[in-house]
Enzyme design. Structure first.
Site, PDB file in Angstrom:
ATOM      1  N   ASN A 155      -4.361   5.755  -1.241  1.00 55.27           N
ATOM      2  CA  ASN A 155      -3.903   5.800   0.150  1.00 55.27           C
ATOM      3  C   ASN A 155      -3.232   7.124   0.487  1.00 55.27           C
ATOM      4  O   ASN A 155      -3.291   7.577   1.642  1.00 55.27           O
ATOM      5  CB  ASN A 155      -2.963   4.637   0.448  1.00 55.27           C
ATOM      6  CG  ASN A 155      -3.733   3.332   0.610  1.00 55.27           C
ATOM      7  OD1 ASN A 155      -4.948   3.351   0.758  1.00 55.27           O
ATOM      8  ND2 ASN A 155      -3.033   2.226   0.571  1.00 55.27           N
ATOM      9  N   HIS A 212      -2.013  -3.178  -6.805  1.00 53.73           N
ATOM     10  CA  HIS A 212      -2.608  -2.803  -5.521  1.00 53.73           C
ATOM     11  C   HIS A 212      -4.127  -2.937  -5.568  1.00 53.73           C
ATOM     12  O   HIS A 212      -4.817  -2.114  -6.173  1.00 53.73           O
ATOM     13  CB  HIS A 212      -2.186  -1.366  -5.160  1.00 53.73           C
ATOM     14  CG  HIS A 212      -2.649  -0.947  -3.805  1.00 53.73           C
ATOM     15  ND1 HIS A 212      -3.224   0.274  -3.543  1.00 53.73           N
ATOM     16  CD2 HIS A 212      -2.631  -1.601  -2.617  1.00 53.73           C
ATOM     17  CE1 HIS A 212      -3.538   0.339  -2.261  1.00 53.73           C
ATOM     18  NE2 HIS A 212      -3.177  -0.780  -1.688  1.00 53.73           N
ATOM     19  N   GLU A 220      -4.670  -0.310  -8.557  1.00 58.26           N
ATOM     20  CA  GLU A 220      -3.603   0.620  -8.928  1.00 58.26           C
ATOM     21  C   GLU A 220      -2.423  -0.220  -9.426  1.00 58.26           C
ATOM     22  O   GLU A 220      -1.901  -1.050  -8.678  1.00 58.26           O
ATOM     23  CB  GLU A 220      -3.177   1.464  -7.725  1.00 58.26           C
ATOM     24  CG  GLU A 220      -4.233   2.500  -7.327  1.00 58.26           C
ATOM     25  CD  GLU A 220      -3.877   3.262  -6.052  1.00 58.26           C
ATOM     26  OE1 GLU A 220      -4.212   4.443  -5.960  1.00 58.26           O
ATOM     27  OE2 GLU A 220      -3.275   2.657  -5.130  1.00 58.26           O
ATOM     28  N   SER A 273       0.822  -1.214   0.000  1.00 59.42           N
ATOM     29  CA  SER A 273       0.000   0.000   0.000  1.00 59.42           C
ATOM     30  C   SER A 273       0.852   1.258   0.000  1.00 59.42           C
ATOM     31  O   SER A 273       0.376   2.327  -0.383  1.00 59.42           O
ATOM     32  CB  SER A 273      -0.861   0.045   1.259  1.00 59.42           C
ATOM     33  OG  SER A 273      -1.624  -1.109   1.386  1.00 59.42           O
TER      34      SER A 273
HETATM   35  N1  LIG Z   1      -5.664  -4.404   4.854  1.00 63.67           N
HETATM   36  C1  LIG Z   1      -5.987  -3.667   3.818  1.00 63.67           C
HETATM   37  O1  LIG Z   1      -7.050  -3.031   3.804  1.00 63.67           O
HETATM   38  C2  LIG Z   1      -5.073  -3.593   2.632  1.00 63.67           C
HETATM   39  C3  LIG Z   1      -5.549  -3.033   1.439  1.00 63.67           C
HETATM   40  C4  LIG Z   1      -4.719  -3.024   0.319  1.00 63.67           C
HETATM   41  C5  LIG Z   1      -3.437  -3.504   0.416  1.00 63.67           C
HETATM   42  N2  LIG Z   1      -2.993  -4.027   1.597  1.00 63.67           N
HETATM   43  C6  LIG Z   1      -1.615  -4.561   1.638  1.00 63.67           C
HETATM   44  O2  LIG Z   1      -1.689  -5.965   1.598  1.00 63.67           O
HETATM   45  C7  LIG Z   1      -0.590  -6.518   2.309  1.00 63.67           C
HETATM   46  C8  LIG Z   1      -1.121  -7.474   3.367  1.00 63.67           C
HETATM   47  O3  LIG Z   1      -1.884  -6.750   4.307  1.00 63.67           O
HETATM   48  P1  LIG Z   1      -3.052  -7.449   5.143  1.00 63.67           P
HETATM   49  O4  LIG Z   1      -3.789  -6.344   5.780  1.00 63.67           O
HETATM   50  O5  LIG Z   1      -3.763  -8.423   4.293  1.00 63.67           O
HETATM   51  O6  LIG Z   1      -2.186  -8.228   6.256  1.00 63.67           O
HETATM   52  P2  LIG Z   1      -2.635  -9.378   7.249  1.00 63.67           P
HETATM   53  O7  LIG Z   1      -1.863  -9.187   8.478  1.00 63.67           O
HETATM   54  O8  LIG Z   1      -4.117  -9.452   7.353  1.00 63.67           O
HETATM   55  O9  LIG Z   1      -2.145 -10.726   6.513  1.00 63.67           O
HETATM   56  C9  LIG Z   1      -0.790 -11.014   6.299  1.00 63.67           C
HETATM   57  C10 LIG Z   1      -0.666 -12.499   5.930  1.00 63.67           C
HETATM   58  O10 LIG Z   1       0.681 -12.752   5.551  1.00 63.67           O
HETATM   59  C11 LIG Z   1       1.123 -13.963   6.181  1.00 63.67           C
HETATM   60  N3  LIG Z   1       2.573 -13.882   6.267  1.00 63.67           N
HETATM   61  C12 LIG Z   1       3.345 -13.229   7.155  1.00 63.67           C
HETATM   62  N4  LIG Z   1       4.655 -13.373   6.848  1.00 63.67           N
HETATM   63  C13 LIG Z   1       4.710 -14.145   5.742  1.00 63.67           C
HETATM   64  C14 LIG Z   1       5.773 -14.658   4.953  1.00 63.67           C
HETATM   65  N5  LIG Z   1       7.009 -14.370   5.230  1.00 63.67           N
HETATM   66  N6  LIG Z   1       5.453 -15.450   3.912  1.00 63.67           N
HETATM   67  C15 LIG Z   1       4.182 -15.755   3.610  1.00 63.67           C
HETATM   68  N7  LIG Z   1       3.123 -15.264   4.304  1.00 63.67           N
HETATM   69  C16 LIG Z   1       3.398 -14.483   5.369  1.00 63.67           C
HETATM   70  C17 LIG Z   1       0.390 -13.971   7.504  1.00 63.67           C
HETATM   71  O11 LIG Z   1       0.347 -15.287   8.035  1.00 63.67           O
HETATM   72  C18 LIG Z   1      -0.985 -13.426   7.088  1.00 63.67           C
HETATM   73  O12 LIG Z   1      -1.817 -14.455   6.626  1.00 63.67           O
HETATM   74  C19 LIG Z   1       0.194  -5.346   2.875  1.00 63.67           C
HETATM   75  O13 LIG Z   1       1.249  -5.037   2.013  1.00 63.67           O
HETATM   76  C20 LIG Z   1      -0.840  -4.247   2.884  1.00 63.67           C
HETATM   77  O14 LIG Z   1      -0.271  -2.958   2.826  1.00 63.67           O
HETATM   78  C21 LIG Z   1      -3.782  -4.097   2.699  1.00 63.67           C
END
Ligand SMILES: NC(=O)c1ccc[n+]([C@@H]2O[C@H](COP(=O)([O-])OP(=O)(O)OC[C@H]3O[C@@H](n4cnc5c(N)ncnc54)[C@H](O)[C@@H]3O)[C@@H](O)[C@H]2O)c1
Length: 542
Positions: A192, A142, A154, A121
């Site tokens: 964002n 994204h 994005e 993000s």
């Molecule tokens: N939460 C949102 O609204 C949102 C929106 C768009 C983008 N993002 C982006 O998506 C990405 C994930 O965010 P999220 O909110 O889904 O996080 P989250 O914490 O909900 O999930 C992260 C996942 O990654 C796994 N994980 C951790 N380390 C790992 C590794 N080394 N190898 C494989 N898997 C691993 C965890 O077990 C978990 O299932 C981030 O880069 C975030 O910026 C998030």
């Protein structure tokens, strides 16, 4: 000919990853879904089945299609299973060290021609790309939360991403039924960069007890038509993810203090209050992963705020404009006995009013003189209310000589049911309760806040609009793409430029100036392009 993506890998099956798996599998793509442990895999699987089962229950997905969708997904622990995929997209935690390590590993495991994509993000896609030996095949894709629902993607190209990879990913987005905006690698990209300053500011309002969580969220939903309030949205995003995004944006985005995470956010993350995913964040949920709210110790008791409200039977309205006319009509409909006067005419007819609402021009001297007059004429105990959008209520209150009885009633936008009830440091509890009761009797939703420039809605809305103008000014994107990003990525009913044009650049500038004058926050100084547009009497979208 665009490249065919028959098998893709998704790494990290949390809030975003599970949704991204669903997007691909729904569109006929085979997916290898990977996480770090069996437990994490199970959570990811449960997220996917939960989401697709809900789609079936709502009639949006046939049962057979759901089964076929699930059948396209293979779950695996570890990256080894990704050796045959055409594209990998990662959604692991928002930390550069984790992502760089992962990309170096993906580079070793994946086919040489595979595209490696990040769902980051806010982190630099370029810095992630250089952890591999194929930075020309690394790109940002994204998605927005929830990925199966939000239309926007994005696509982030770095200075080394190859043109073919960009074109292939753009074509893939079309196949997935998404709308893409392709942009360069800047902290927070479009959506964002515009969203997170606003979210952080909302946390600040909550932390300083400027308004309750329910009132902050209701104000933005009703006042701006947003699908969720900022604190409920933060719970959906995940507070740990939100913290990392803000922290990165602060460091990468010019150290704008508005992106420096509010201390409360860090405290909540440390305490394990991560939002929906942990069952508790700003609100409390039925169980971890659920979006269903349950009451907690901060949930307001419906009747409590009206205790001590004075009886109001007669209401005076001062002013002759559209707002005054609208007030007279709705007060009369609600059964109040209404007297309307012009500020130039004799105020004496308001002597017996239980409540006086002024809706005259937002001129400080005119309003102060009027309130001085009301202070002399009105009976003791009468509530005196101002509809000002930009003046400090306390200044008007002091002119009356009875500031405890003065309150702001900001009818944010005639088309919405929202009224901001503004209490100064001297407004009495009875005055606020009386204002609440009248607002409720008018069939509107009242939210109570402090006496700071812009109250809740304008204070949160206008800095965001100004940021959009600055983004345009910096030639990062176009009015159309910025508007599309906020509508399709965040579910806003209108994009920032559509909104600026409908409010009017001149009015927008006036509100921004008031907010800036009070905060002296450099990031809130009106964008020069906005000032120029006002001078040239032009609008953004022509
Ligand atoms: N939460 C949102 O609204 C949102 C929106 C768009 C983008 N993002 C982006 O998506 C990405 C994930 O965010 P999220 O909110 O889904 O996080 P989250 O914490 O909900 O999930 C992260 C996942 O990654 C796994 N994980 C951790 N380390 C790992 C590794 N080394 N190898 C494989 N898997 C691993 C965890 O077990 C978990 O299932 C981030 O880069 C975030 O910026 C998030």
């Amino acid at each position: 000919m665009a490249r065919e993506f028959t098998r893709v890998g998704v790494v990290g099956l949390g809030t975003m990853g599970a949704g991204i798996v669903e997007v691909f599998a729904r569109n006929g793509v085979e997916v290898v879904a990977v996480d770090i442990s069996e437990a994490a895999l199970e959570r990811g699987r449960a997220n996917l089945t939960g989401s697709t089962d809900r789609a079936v229950a709502r009639g949006k997905l046939a049962e057979a299609d759901r089964d076929a969708l699930i059948g396209r997904v293979t779950f695996a622990v570890g990256l080894g299973a990704l050796d045959s995929v055409d594209l990998v997209i990662e959604a692991v935690p928002e930390r550069l060290d984790i992502k760089q390590r992962l990309f170096a590993e993906l580079d070793r495991v994946c086919k040489p021609e595979a595209i490696l994509a990040t769902n980051t993000s806010s982190l630099s896609v370029t810095e992630i790309a250089v952890a591999t030996t194929r930075p020309d095949q690394v790109i940002g894709i994204h998605f927005f939360n929830p990925a199966p629902v939000m239309k926007l993607v994005e696509v982030v190209r770095t200075v080394v991403t190859s043109a073919e990879v960009v074109a292939d990913v753009e074509a893939l987005c079309v196949r997935l039924g998404k709308v893409d905006v392709t942009i360069t690698d800047r902290a927070g990209f479009i959506a964002n960069a515009l969203l997170f300053g606003y979210l952080n500011q909302a946390i600040g309002m909550y932390e300083s007890r400027y308004a309750t969580r329910e009132d902050i969220d209701a104000a933005m939903k009703l006042g701006c038509g947003l699908p969720m309030g900022p604190l409920a949205l933060l719970d959906l995003i995940g507070l740990d993810t939100a913290y990392e995004i803000l922290d990165t944006m602060y460091r990468r985005g010019g150290r704008d203090r508005r992106h420096s995470p509010v201390p409360l956010l860090r405290q909540m993350v440390t305490a394990g209050l991560l939002g929906r995913k942990s069952g508790r964040g700003f609100y409390t949920y039925e169980r971890p992963g659920s979006g269903r709210l349950v009451p907690d110790e901060s949930t307001p008791v419906a009747s409590a705020p009206l205790e001590g409200a004075r009886t109001v039977a007669t209401v005076g309205v001062v002013g002759s404009g559209a707002l005054a006319a609208g007030l007279v009509e709705s007060l009369t409909t609600a059964g109040y006995q209404v007297t309307q006067v012009d500020p130039a005419t004799e105020l004496a007819s308001l002597a017996e009013a239980d409540l006086v609402i002024e809706a005259v021009a937002d001129e400080p001297e005119v309003k102060k003189a009027l309130f001085a007059g009301l202070g002399e004429v009105c009976k003791p105990g009468a509530v005196l209310a101002t509809t000002t959008a930009t003046l400090a209520v306390i200044e008007l209150a002091m002119a009356t000589g009875r500031p405890a009885e003065v309150v702001g009633l900001h009818f944010a936008n005639p088309a919405t049911p929202l009224v901001e009830i503004v209490q100064t440091i001297l407004t009495s509890a009875e005055t606020t309760a009386t204002a609440r009761a009248v607002v409720a009797a008018l069939g509107r939703t009242g939210v109570v806040c402090g006496d700071s420039a812009g109250f809740i809605v304008n204070a949160l809305l206008f800095p965001y609009l100004n940021d959009a103008v600055r983004m345009l000014e910096a030639h990062y994107s176009t009015t159309d793409d910025i508007d599309a990003a906020m509508k399709l990525g965040c579910g806003y009913p209108a994009g920032p430029f559509e909104l600026l044009d409908s409010i009017g650049p001149d009015r927008s500038l006036a509100v921004l100036r008031a907010v800036y004058r009070q905060s002296r926050e450099p990031g809130l100084a009106p964008a020069p392009l906005l000032e120029q547009l006002v001078t040239a009497a032009r609008s953004f979208r022509g």
